[in-house]
Motif scaffolding. Structure first.
Motif, PDB file in Angstrom:
ATOM      1  N   LEU A 256     -27.414 -27.425   0.258  1.00 64.34           N
ATOM      2  CA  LEU A 256     -26.824 -28.527  -0.520  1.00 64.34           C
ATOM      3  C   LEU A 256     -27.078 -28.312  -2.012  1.00 64.34           C
ATOM      4  O   LEU A 256     -26.197 -28.521  -2.854  1.00 64.34           O
ATOM      5  CB  LEU A 256     -27.429 -29.873  -0.099  1.00 64.34           C
ATOM      6  CG  LEU A 256     -27.118 -30.361   1.314  1.00 64.34           C
ATOM      7  CD1 LEU A 256     -27.803 -31.701   1.580  1.00 64.34           C
ATOM      8  CD2 LEU A 256     -25.606 -30.499   1.507  1.00 64.34           C
ATOM      9  N   ASP A 257     -28.304 -27.882  -2.340  1.00 69.66           N
ATOM     10  CA  ASP A 257     -28.648 -27.659  -3.755  1.00 69.66           C
ATOM     11  C   ASP A 257     -27.826 -26.511  -4.339  1.00 69.66           C
ATOM     12  O   ASP A 257     -27.358 -26.578  -5.476  1.00 69.66           O
ATOM     13  CB  ASP A 257     -30.143 -27.349  -3.895  1.00 69.66           C
ATOM     14  CG  ASP A 257     -31.009 -28.491  -3.387  1.00 69.66           C
ATOM     15  OD1 ASP A 257     -30.461 -29.581  -3.133  1.00 69.66           O
ATOM     16  OD2 ASP A 257     -32.230 -28.286  -3.234  1.00 69.66           O
ATOM     17  N   LEU A 258     -27.653 -25.470  -3.547  1.00 71.95           N
ATOM     18  CA  LEU A 258     -26.867 -24.332  -4.036  1.00 71.95           C
ATOM     19  C   LEU A 258     -25.423 -24.741  -4.302  1.00 71.95           C
ATOM     20  O   LEU A 258     -24.817 -24.331  -5.302  1.00 71.95           O
ATOM     21  CB  LEU A 258     -26.911 -23.183  -3.007  1.00 71.95           C
ATOM     22  CG  LEU A 258     -28.246 -22.441  -2.905  1.00 71.95           C
ATOM     23  CD1 LEU A 258     -28.264 -21.536  -1.683  1.00 71.95           C
ATOM     24  CD2 LEU A 258     -28.501 -21.614  -4.170  1.00 71.95           C
ATOM     25  N   ARG A 259     -24.900 -25.570  -3.405  1.00 67.76           N
ATOM     26  CA  ARG A 259     -23.512 -26.023  -3.619  1.00 67.76           C
ATOM     27  C   ARG A 259     -23.422 -26.901  -4.863  1.00 67.76           C
ATOM     28  O   ARG A 259     -22.457 -26.833  -5.626  1.00 67.76           O
ATOM     29  CB  ARG A 259     -23.012 -26.764  -2.389  1.00 67.76           C
ATOM     30  CG  ARG A 259     -22.669 -25.756  -1.286  1.00 67.76           C
ATOM     31  CD  ARG A 259     -22.247 -26.405  -0.012  1.00 67.76           C
ATOM     32  NE  ARG A 259     -21.274 -27.472  -0.201  1.00 67.76           N
ATOM     33  CZ  ARG A 259     -20.918 -28.320   0.744  1.00 67.76           C
ATOM     34  NH1 ARG A 259     -21.457 -28.231   1.946  1.00 67.76           N
ATOM     35  NH2 ARG A 259     -20.032 -29.247   0.530  1.00 67.76           N
ATOM     36  N   ALA A 260     -24.457 -27.719  -5.085  1.00 62.33           N
ATOM     37  CA  ALA A 260     -24.471 -28.555  -6.288  1.00 62.33           C
ATOM     38  C   ALA A 260     -24.541 -27.679  -7.544  1.00 62.33           C
ATOM     39  O   ALA A 260     -23.881 -27.954  -8.557  1.00 62.33           O
ATOM     40  CB  ALA A 260     -25.659 -29.517  -6.250  1.00 62.33           C
ATOM     41  N   LEU A 261     -25.314 -26.612  -7.443  1.00 58.77           N
ATOM     42  CA  LEU A 261     -25.417 -25.684  -8.579  1.00 58.77           C
ATOM     43  C   LEU A 261     -24.060 -25.025  -8.849  1.00 58.77           C
ATOM     44  O   LEU A 261     -23.602 -24.936  -9.994  1.00 58.77           O
ATOM     45  CB  LEU A 261     -26.488 -24.627  -8.276  1.00 58.77           C
ATOM     46  CG  LEU A 261     -26.611 -23.475  -9.263  1.00 58.77           C
ATOM     47  CD1 LEU A 261     -26.969 -23.980 -10.661  1.00 58.77           C
ATOM     48  CD2 LEU A 261     -27.657 -22.463  -8.785  1.00 58.77           C
ATOM     49  N   ARG A 262     -23.415 -24.573  -7.783  1.00 55.98           N
ATOM     50  CA  ARG A 262     -22.095 -23.925  -7.930  1.00 55.98           C
ATOM     51  C   ARG A 262     -21.087 -24.881  -8.573  1.00 55.98           C
ATOM     52  O   ARG A 262     -20.347 -24.523  -9.489  1.00 55.98           O
ATOM     53  CB  ARG A 262     -21.611 -23.475  -6.557  1.00 55.98           C
ATOM     54  CG  ARG A 262     -20.311 -22.747  -6.483  1.00 55.98           C
ATOM     55  CD  ARG A 262     -20.378 -21.365  -7.110  1.00 55.98           C
ATOM     56  NE  ARG A 262     -19.822 -21.316  -8.452  1.00 55.98           N
ATOM     57  CZ  ARG A 262     -19.834 -20.252  -9.231  1.00 55.98           C
ATOM     58  NH1 ARG A 262     -20.405 -19.107  -8.837  1.00 55.98           N
ATOM     59  NH2 ARG A 262     -19.336 -20.274 -10.437  1.00 55.98           N
ATOM     60  N   ALA A 263     -21.116 -26.144  -8.089  1.00 54.24           N
ATOM     61  CA  ALA A 263     -20.161 -27.125  -8.622  1.00 54.24           C
ATOM     62  C   ALA A 263     -20.454 -27.385 -10.101  1.00 54.24           C
ATOM     63  O   ALA A 263     -19.518 -27.473 -10.921  1.00 54.24           O
ATOM     64  CB  ALA A 263     -20.253 -28.425  -7.824  1.00 54.24           C
ATOM     65  N   ALA A 264     -21.726 -27.467 -10.457  1.00 52.40           N
ATOM     66  CA  ALA A 264     -22.073 -27.713 -11.868  1.00 52.40           C
ATOM     67  C   ALA A 264     -21.631 -26.534 -12.728  1.00 52.40           C
ATOM     68  O   ALA A 264     -21.105 -26.712 -13.831  1.00 52.40           O
ATOM     69  CB  ALA A 264     -23.565 -27.946 -12.003  1.00 52.40           C
ATOM     70  N   LEU A 265     -21.818 -25.345 -12.204  1.00 60.82           N
ATOM     71  CA  LEU A 265     -21.403 -24.146 -12.950  1.00 60.82           C
ATOM     72  C   LEU A 265     -19.885 -24.134 -13.131  1.00 60.82           C
ATOM     73  O   LEU A 265     -19.375 -23.817 -14.210  1.00 60.82           O
ATOM     74  CB  LEU A 265     -21.796 -22.907 -12.160  1.00 60.82           C
ATOM     75  CG  LEU A 265     -23.070 -22.201 -12.539  1.00 60.82           C
ATOM     76  CD1 LEU A 265     -23.317 -21.042 -11.582  1.00 60.82           C
ATOM     77  CD2 LEU A 265     -22.994 -21.684 -13.974  1.00 60.82           C
ATOM     78  N   ASP A 266     -19.166 -24.490 -12.066  1.00 62.47           N
ATOM     79  CA  ASP A 266     -17.709 -24.499 -12.151  1.00 62.47           C
ATOM     80  C   ASP A 266     -17.241 -25.553 -13.144  1.00 62.47           C
ATOM     81  O   ASP A 266     -16.158 -25.429 -13.726  1.00 62.47           O
ATOM     82  CB  ASP A 266     -17.100 -24.772 -10.764  1.00 62.47           C
ATOM     83  CG  ASP A 266     -17.326 -23.596  -9.829  1.00 62.47           C
ATOM     84  OD1 ASP A 266     -17.619 -22.487 -10.329  1.00 62.47           O
ATOM     85  OD2 ASP A 266     -17.225 -23.776  -8.600  1.00 62.47           O
TER      86      ASP A 266
END
Ligand code: URA
Length: 269
Positions: A256-266
């Protein structure tokens, strides 16, 4: 527990592994000494000697300064470093942290300076200490797989640790050791100037984000990290890959954290 004979090679390897896990990494004598036998041997007769002089005050090891003075020096040297190269050189010269004496080398960073994402762990382990780069052991290999799952790798992130010298036996750095080293990692973050900071595990999260709660409670919740006065970046506390190796069921939170990181980066322009 009474001492026992070492029966065969597998037995000897067992004992070595046990020593390793207890932090015994260096043997200083060529021939083995039987300390159990020494302990039961009667002491040699004492020759009559004059009364000993009163004990002198203990002498401080000169290479390691008092913690407050060491932290002040670290802060001064860190502030004077205007590039990551200069900061690394300052840290190579710095003798204020006792961990430097037992570590093999400084483990400064890996990855791309100036990357949008900077990841900060706790301290180097045995593999990192040997190779000189952070997160190269089993936890590091898991970190690489986690990054790959969201399209990142060591060319697109920058990785460092709060404490850049390995604590003996991979123990958690003491608050004193952390306090001495923290000016360096703060400056490293400032000079790398990431758009997003990821703190991995309790020591990194509590030190950098100033929180008291445990990582399992606060992981995944965005915070602000003040990179320099008046300048903050979003910070994401997450589980340490070493914890995930011990508790694989927690990988779902990590995901979940990794997906949140990816979304923030995008979302970054
Ligand atoms: N764990 C850390 O926190 N950092 C490393 O570099 C390796 C393991």
């Amino acid at each position: 527990m009474s001492p026992r004979e070492i029966a065969d090679e597998a037995d000897a390897l067992d004992v070595l592994r046990w020593w390793g896990s207890a932090g015994v990494e260096h043997l200083y004598e060529d021939a083995p000494r039987n300390r159990f036998e020494e302990a039961t041997r009667p002491p040699p007769p004492r020759a009559a000697r004059p009364a000993p002089a009163p004990a002198a005050p203990p002498v401080m090891a000169p290479a390691v300064a008092a913690p407050d003075a060491a932290a002040r020096t670290a802060a001064e040297w860190a502030a004077q470093a205007h590039t990551l190269v200069a900061l690394r050189e300052a840290m190579l010269r710095f003798d204020g942290c006792a961990l430097k004496k037992t570590a093999t080398q400084l483990v400064f960073a890996d990855g791309a300076p100036g990357a949008a994402v900077m990841i900060v762990g706790e301290a180097p382990g045995g593999d990192e200490d040997r190779i000189g780069r952070p997160f190269v052991g089993r936890a590091g290999q898991l970190l690489d797989r986690m990054l790959a799952a969201i399209g990142l790798d060591r060319t697109t992130v920058y990785i460092a640790n709060v404490v850049p010298w390995r604590p003996p036996g991979n123990r958690t750095p003491t608050p004193q050791e952390t306090a001495i080293c923290v000016p360096f990692i703060r400056r490293q973050i400032e000079l790398c100037a990431p758009r997003i900071l990821v703190t991995m595990g309790n020591p990194s999260t509590q030190t950098l984000l100033g929180v008291k709660e445990g990582i399992t409670r606060i992981r995944g919740g965005w915070r602000a990290y003040e990179i320099a006065p008046g300048r903050s970046v979003p910070a994401l506390p997450t589980l340490h890959p070493a914890y995930l190796l011990r508790s694989p069921a927690a990988k779902r939170w990590s995901w979940l954290d990794l997906r949140a990181l990816r979304a923030a980066l995008d979302g970054l322009v």
